[in-house]
Design a protein around this motif. Sequence first.
Motif, PDB file in Angstrom:
ATOM      1  N   GLY A  67       0.840  -1.186   0.000  1.00 50.23           N
ATOM      2  CA  GLY A  67       0.000   0.000   0.000  1.00 50.23           C
ATOM      3  C   GLY A  67       0.872   1.230   0.000  1.00 50.23           C
ATOM      4  N   SER A  68       0.277   2.342   0.347  1.00 50.32           N
ATOM      5  CA  SER A  68       1.036   3.584   0.401  1.00 50.32           C
ATOM      6  C   SER A  68       0.532   4.411   1.573  1.00 50.32           C
ATOM      7  CB  SER A  68       0.883   4.369  -0.905  1.00 50.32           C
ATOM      8  OG  SER A  68      -0.471   4.726  -1.099  1.00 50.32           O
ATOM      9  N   GLY A  69       1.408   5.277   2.039  1.00 53.49           N
ATOM     10  CA  GLY A  69       1.010   6.111   3.157  1.00 53.49           C
ATOM     11  C   GLY A  69       2.008   7.205   3.413  1.00 53.49           C
ATOM     12  N   GLU A  70       1.661   8.020   4.392  1.00 52.12           N
ATOM     13  CA  GLU A  70       2.539   9.107   4.790  1.00 52.12           C
ATOM     14  C   GLU A  70       2.244   9.491   6.229  1.00 52.12           C
ATOM     15  OE1 GLU A  70       1.809  12.438   2.245  1.00 52.12           O
ATOM     16  OE2 GLU A  70      -0.189  12.787   3.027  1.00 52.12           O
ATOM     17  N   VAL A  71       3.202  10.189   6.814  1.00 53.44           N
ATOM     18  CA  VAL A  71       3.034  10.734   8.159  1.00 53.44           C
ATOM     19  C   VAL A  71       3.178  12.243   8.052  1.00 53.44           C
ATOM     20  CG1 VAL A  71       3.980  10.869  10.493  1.00 53.44           C
ATOM     21  CG2 VAL A  71       3.929   8.669   9.298  1.00 53.44           C
ATOM     22  N   ARG A  72       2.184  12.931   8.552  1.00 59.20           N
ATOM     23  CA  ARG A  72       2.215  14.397   8.631  1.00 59.20           C
ATOM     24  C   ARG A  72       1.752  14.790  10.020  1.00 59.20           C
ATOM     25  NH1 ARG A  72       2.500  17.257   3.642  1.00 59.20           N
ATOM     26  NH2 ARG A  72       2.239  15.863   1.874  1.00 59.20           N
ATOM     27  N   ARG A  73       2.566  15.613  10.670  1.00 60.20           N
ATOM     28  CA  ARG A  73       2.239  16.090  12.022  1.00 60.20           C
ATOM     29  C   ARG A  73       1.919  14.936  12.967  1.00 60.20           C
ATOM     30  NH1 ARG A  73      -1.346  21.319  10.363  1.00 60.20           N
ATOM     31  NH2 ARG A  73       0.385  22.478   9.471  1.00 60.20           N
ATOM     32  N   GLU A  74       2.769  13.914  12.925  1.00 62.27           N
ATOM     33  CA  GLU A  74       2.631  12.742  13.805  1.00 62.27           C
ATOM     34  C   GLU A  74       1.328  11.971  13.585  1.00 62.27           C
ATOM     35  OE1 GLU A  74       4.781  11.145  16.205  1.00 62.27           O
ATOM     36  OE2 GLU A  74       6.123  12.287  14.912  1.00 62.27           O
ATOM     37  N   LEU A 114      -0.332   9.165  10.957  1.00 64.35           N
ATOM     38  CA  LEU A 114      -0.128   8.217   9.869  1.00 64.35           C
ATOM     39  C   LEU A 114      -1.446   7.970   9.155  1.00 64.35           C
ATOM     40  CD1 LEU A 114       1.261   5.793   8.342  1.00 64.35           C
ATOM     41  CD2 LEU A 114       0.615   4.398  10.306  1.00 64.35           C
ATOM     42  N   VAL A 115      -1.398   7.990   7.830  1.00 66.82           N
ATOM     43  CA  VAL A 115      -2.526   7.560   7.006  1.00 66.82           C
ATOM     44  C   VAL A 115      -1.968   6.542   6.017  1.00 66.82           C
ATOM     45  CG1 VAL A 115      -4.311   8.224   5.359  1.00 66.82           C
ATOM     46  CG2 VAL A 115      -3.723   9.768   7.240  1.00 66.82           C
ATOM     47  N   TRP A 116      -2.486   5.323   6.054  1.00 66.96           N
ATOM     48  CA  TRP A 116      -2.037   4.219   5.197  1.00 66.96           C
ATOM     49  C   TRP A 116      -3.231   3.692   4.419  1.00 66.96           C
ATOM     50  CZ3 TRP A 116       2.361   2.020   3.621  1.00 66.96           C
ATOM     51  CH2 TRP A 116       2.305   0.748   3.064  1.00 66.96           C
ATOM     52  N   THR A 117      -3.075   3.511   3.119  1.00 66.08           N
ATOM     53  CA  THR A 117      -4.137   2.985   2.269  1.00 66.08           C
ATOM     54  C   THR A 117      -3.618   1.756   1.541  1.00 66.08           C
ATOM     55  OG1 THR A 117      -4.984   5.222   1.959  1.00 66.08           O
ATOM     56  CG2 THR A 117      -5.770   3.556   0.432  1.00 66.08           C
ATOM     57  N   CYS A 118      -4.450   0.719   1.475  1.00 64.29           N
ATOM     58  CA  CYS A 118      -4.058  -0.495   0.768  1.00 64.29           C
ATOM     59  C   CYS A 118      -5.288  -1.184   0.196  1.00 64.29           C
ATOM     60  CB  CYS A 118      -3.295  -1.440   1.687  1.00 64.29           C
ATOM     61  SG  CYS A 118      -4.228  -2.020   3.107  1.00 64.29           S
ATOM     62  N   GLU A 135      -5.744   5.007  10.002  1.00 64.08           N
ATOM     63  CA  GLU A 135      -5.260   6.276  10.534  1.00 64.08           C
ATOM     64  C   GLU A 135      -4.764   6.031  11.952  1.00 64.08           C
ATOM     65  OE1 GLU A 135      -8.498   9.036  10.292  1.00 64.08           O
ATOM     66  OE2 GLU A 135      -8.646   8.828   8.111  1.00 64.08           O
ATOM     67  N   TYR A 136      -3.599   6.596  12.257  1.00 66.00           N
ATOM     68  CA  TYR A 136      -3.025   6.394  13.585  1.00 66.00           C
ATOM     69  C   TYR A 136      -2.215   7.614  13.988  1.00 66.00           C
ATOM     70  CZ  TYR A 136       0.079   4.760  17.254  1.00 66.00           C
ATOM     71  OH  TYR A 136       0.782   4.654  18.423  1.00 66.00           O
ATOM     72  N   SER A 137      -2.478   8.098  15.193  1.00 68.29           N
ATOM     73  CA  SER A 137      -1.710   9.188  15.793  1.00 68.29           C
ATOM     74  C   SER A 137      -1.148   8.700  17.113  1.00 68.29           C
ATOM     75  CB  SER A 137      -2.594  10.412  16.050  1.00 68.29           C
ATOM     76  OG  SER A 137      -3.107  10.912  14.846  1.00 68.29           O
ATOM     77  N   ARG A 138       0.041   9.161  17.451  1.00 67.29           N
ATOM     78  CA  ARG A 138       0.661   8.755  18.715  1.00 67.29           C
ATOM     79  C   ARG A 138      -0.300   9.054  19.872  1.00 67.29           C
ATOM     80  NH1 ARG A 138       6.064   7.999  20.364  1.00 67.29           N
ATOM     81  NH2 ARG A 138       6.876   8.961  18.468  1.00 67.29           N
ATOM     82  N   GLY A 139      -0.481   8.064  20.736  1.00 64.95           N
ATOM     83  CA  GLY A 139      -1.356   8.226  21.887  1.00 64.95           C
ATOM     84  C   GLY A 139      -2.814   7.916  21.602  1.00 64.95           C
ATOM     85  N   GLY A 140      -3.147   7.681  20.343  1.00 67.32           N
ATOM     86  CA  GLY A 140      -4.528   7.376  19.980  1.00 67.32           C
ATOM     87  C   GLY A 140      -4.682   5.928  19.566  1.00 67.32           C
ATOM     88  N   ALA A 141      -5.903   5.542  19.341  1.00 65.16           N
ATOM     89  CA  ALA A 141      -6.194   4.200  18.856  1.00 65.16           C
ATOM     90  C   ALA A 141      -6.234   4.226  17.331  1.00 65.16           C
ATOM     91  CB  ALA A 141      -7.537   3.727  19.404  1.00 65.16           C
ATOM     92  N   PRO A 142      -5.745   3.182  16.679  1.00 63.11           N
ATOM     93  CA  PRO A 142      -5.840   3.148  15.221  1.00 63.11           C
ATOM     94  C   PRO A 142      -7.293   3.056  14.781  1.00 63.11           C
ATOM     95  CG  PRO A 142      -4.932   1.093  16.071  1.00 63.11           C
ATOM     96  CD  PRO A 142      -5.111   1.999  17.231  1.00 63.11           C
ATOM     97  N   ARG A 143      -7.582   3.706  13.678  1.00 61.65           N
ATOM     98  CA  ARG A 143      -8.922   3.658  13.080  1.00 61.65           C
ATOM     99  C   ARG A 143      -8.797   2.994  11.721  1.00 61.65           C
ATOM    100  NH1 ARG A 143     -12.438   8.646  14.181  1.00 61.65           N
ATOM    101  NH2 ARG A 143     -12.047   9.055  16.364  1.00 61.65           N
TER     102      ARG A 143
END
Length: 151
Positions: free
Chosen positions: A26-33, A35-39, A55-63
């Motif tokens: 897949g592909s993804g990027e991290v901006r401002r801590e 992560l967005v990953w698509t596959c 979608e994942y941010s430090r300290g949060g749960a992945p969605r």
Amino acid sequence: MRPGLRPTLSPSQQLLLLRASKTFSGSGEVRRERLVWTCEIAPTAMSRSYRLQIEYSRGGAPRVYVVAPNLVELAGGQPLPHVYGADEEQRLCVYHPRLRQWSANLALVATVLPWAVLWLFYFEDWLRTGVWNGGGEHPDGQKDDYDEAPE
């Protein structure tokens, strides 16, 4: 760090692990801590393809979202099983946050992504049978109750 605790993985580290995967491309990027990953994945060789977004941010749960196809349309307008929020959001419930099945020291590629594939397998079974055989327990309450990662 307390003895016995593994360090948490940052969104950038999660991205590196996802990119290194031989199973899930897949592909993804991290901006401002964040992560967005698509596959694109298919739960079986006979299944349709689904586009997932994590979608994942430090300290949060992945969605985990199904971006395409529209699951409500596939379900003929029936309410979707085991999802958070409105059906239109298509945010999958792949683990129970309060049972601490996932934590920020675990790789998304080894946990949340395979769990999403399994969710899709049971979704396709549900489309055929009308029965959710995926087990689990969908948490009751507001969807925002499950947006923070367990400590």
